[in-house]
Design an enzyme around this catalytic site. Structure first.
Site, PDB file in Angstrom:
ATOM      1  N   LYS A  55       0.843  -1.204   0.000  1.00 15.63           N
ATOM      2  CA  LYS A  55       0.000   0.000   0.000  1.00 15.63           C
ATOM      3  C   LYS A  55       0.870   1.243   0.000  1.00 15.63           C
ATOM      4  CE  LYS A  55      -3.960  -2.246   2.038  1.00 15.63           C
ATOM      5  NZ  LYS A  55      -4.493  -2.855   3.246  1.00 15.63           N
ATOM      6  N   GLN A  99      -5.201  -1.688   9.383  1.00 13.23           N
ATOM      7  CA  GLN A  99      -5.029  -3.001   8.770  1.00 13.23           C
ATOM      8  C   GLN A  99      -5.670  -4.079   9.665  1.00 13.23           C
ATOM      9  OE1 GLN A  99      -3.476  -3.583   5.664  1.00 13.23           O
ATOM     10  NE2 GLN A  99      -4.365  -5.616   5.973  1.00 13.23           N
ATOM     11  N   ASP A 122     -11.592   2.747   3.680  1.00 16.18           N
ATOM     12  CA  ASP A 122     -12.005   1.343   3.537  1.00 16.18           C
ATOM     13  C   ASP A 122     -13.525   1.245   3.355  1.00 16.18           C
ATOM     14  OD1 ASP A 122     -10.184  -0.703   3.368  1.00 16.18           O
ATOM     15  OD2 ASP A 122      -9.825  -0.826   5.528  1.00 16.18           O
TER      16      ASP A 122
END
Ligand code: NAP
Length: 294
Positions: A55, A99, A122
């Site tokens: 990422k 995460q 997200d």
């Protein structure tokens, strides 16, 4: 390969990353804003470390700032919430991604709810899930968005299609079903308690498999000519004691029946980070009330 068109997620994701990178340059030039993504990693799970590294690399390649916040596995929930609060306040952070999975002593739902919905790249915050369900603009989960982009790469207008989603998780199945509804598909959601699953999947003009069961869906479960989007990523024993990745769809059995199909790997997987970059740029613009530059 005879039969189905192969939907090349790797190439489509590269195209999207390129579009985002070009839009970042325009956006910075017009508004003087340099979008930034913060990724929070708790502990040292090797798979999560790889995801976070990828990422960071892709964020920087798209011309955005990348901030990594690494905290030990023993970090308390209260300490992690304080980290999120700090990122919520920072002006240079447009997107926050924690995460997952988190260590068992931390309630991931509480952590997700602590993220400012305007920075929730997200798209997992209940506010963004609610906006998606009620047809309002918001940040949309990355993997489901990637599924829609892939389906539209072979059929730009999905209106009126019978769509079947196998799987009802909050991170894939439910949001992908909402997005398909927004595309005017007729949507059926199947799950582990569904009866006669092969009969349900055989009705689908567009099938999205998000199950986590290696090669569950076989060729004779598929309507001839259907678009098949395989979200599953399953590690199974391969040759020489190694592992290989397979999807939730039996690719070899299905590719002669489907009209178009995503491979695993190289299908939905690469779309997730590309959509994350897109969402970071969308967040940078919309939280300042600026037009979305994509
Ligand atoms: P999940 O939370 O475990 O949900 C799986 C869903 O499949 C559940 O709704 C479950 O039903 C249903 N299911 C399980 N067994 C079934 C069966 N035999 N028949 C019909 N339905 C069944 O998984 P997830 O997080 O949604 O992920 C699904 C897959 O996508 C996994 O392989 C994951 O690795 C992959 N994935 C890939 C990406 C990516 O490409 N970047 C991102 C996320 C996930 P119940 O609700 O009844 O239990």
């Amino acid at each position: 390969m005879s039969g189905a068109t192969l939907i090349d997620g790797k190439a489509i994701a590269a195209g999207l990353r390129g579009e985002v990178a070009a839009a970042v340059v325009r956006f910075a030039g017009e508004h003087g804003v340099h979008p930034g993504l913060a990724v929070v990693l708790v502990g040292d799970d090797p798979a999560s470390q790889v995801y976070v590294r990828n990422k960071k690399r892709e964020t920087e390649a798209a011309g955005m700032a990348s901030f990594e916040v690494k905290v030990p596995a023993a970090t308390s929930e209260r300490e992690l919430l304080a980290v999120v609060e700090e990122l919520n306040r920072r002006a240079d952070v447009d997107g926050i991604l924690v995460q997952l999975p988190l260590p068992p002593h931390i309630d991931s739902g509480r952590v997700i709810e602590a993220i400012d919905p305007a920075k929730d790249v997200d798209g997992f915050h209940p506010i963004n899930a609610g906006r998606l369900a009620s047809g309002q603009p918001g940040l949309v989960p990355c993997t489901p968005l990637g599924c829609i982009i892939l389906a539209k790469s072979v059929q730009p207008d999905l209106m009126g299609l019978e769509a079947v989603v196998v799987g009802r998780s909050n991170i894939v199945g439910k949001p992908v079903a909402q997005l398909l509804l927004a595309e005017n598909c007729t949507v059926t959601i199947a799950h582990s308690k569904s009866r006669a699953l092969p009969e349900i999947t055989a009705r689908a003009d567009l099938l999205v498999a998000a199950v986590g069961r290696p090669e569950l869906i076989r060729g004779d479960w598929i309507k001839p000519g259907a678009i098949v989007i395989d979200v599953g990523i399953n590690r199974v024993p391969g040759e020489g004691g190694k592992h290989r990745l397979v999807g939730d769809v039996d690719f070899e059995d299905t590719r002669h029946v489907a009209g178009a199909i995503t491979p695993v790997p190289g299908g939905v997987g690469p779309m997730t980070i590309a959509c994350l970059l897109r969402n970071t740029l969308v967040a940078a613009a919309s939280r300042r009330g600026l037009p979305i530059p994509l």
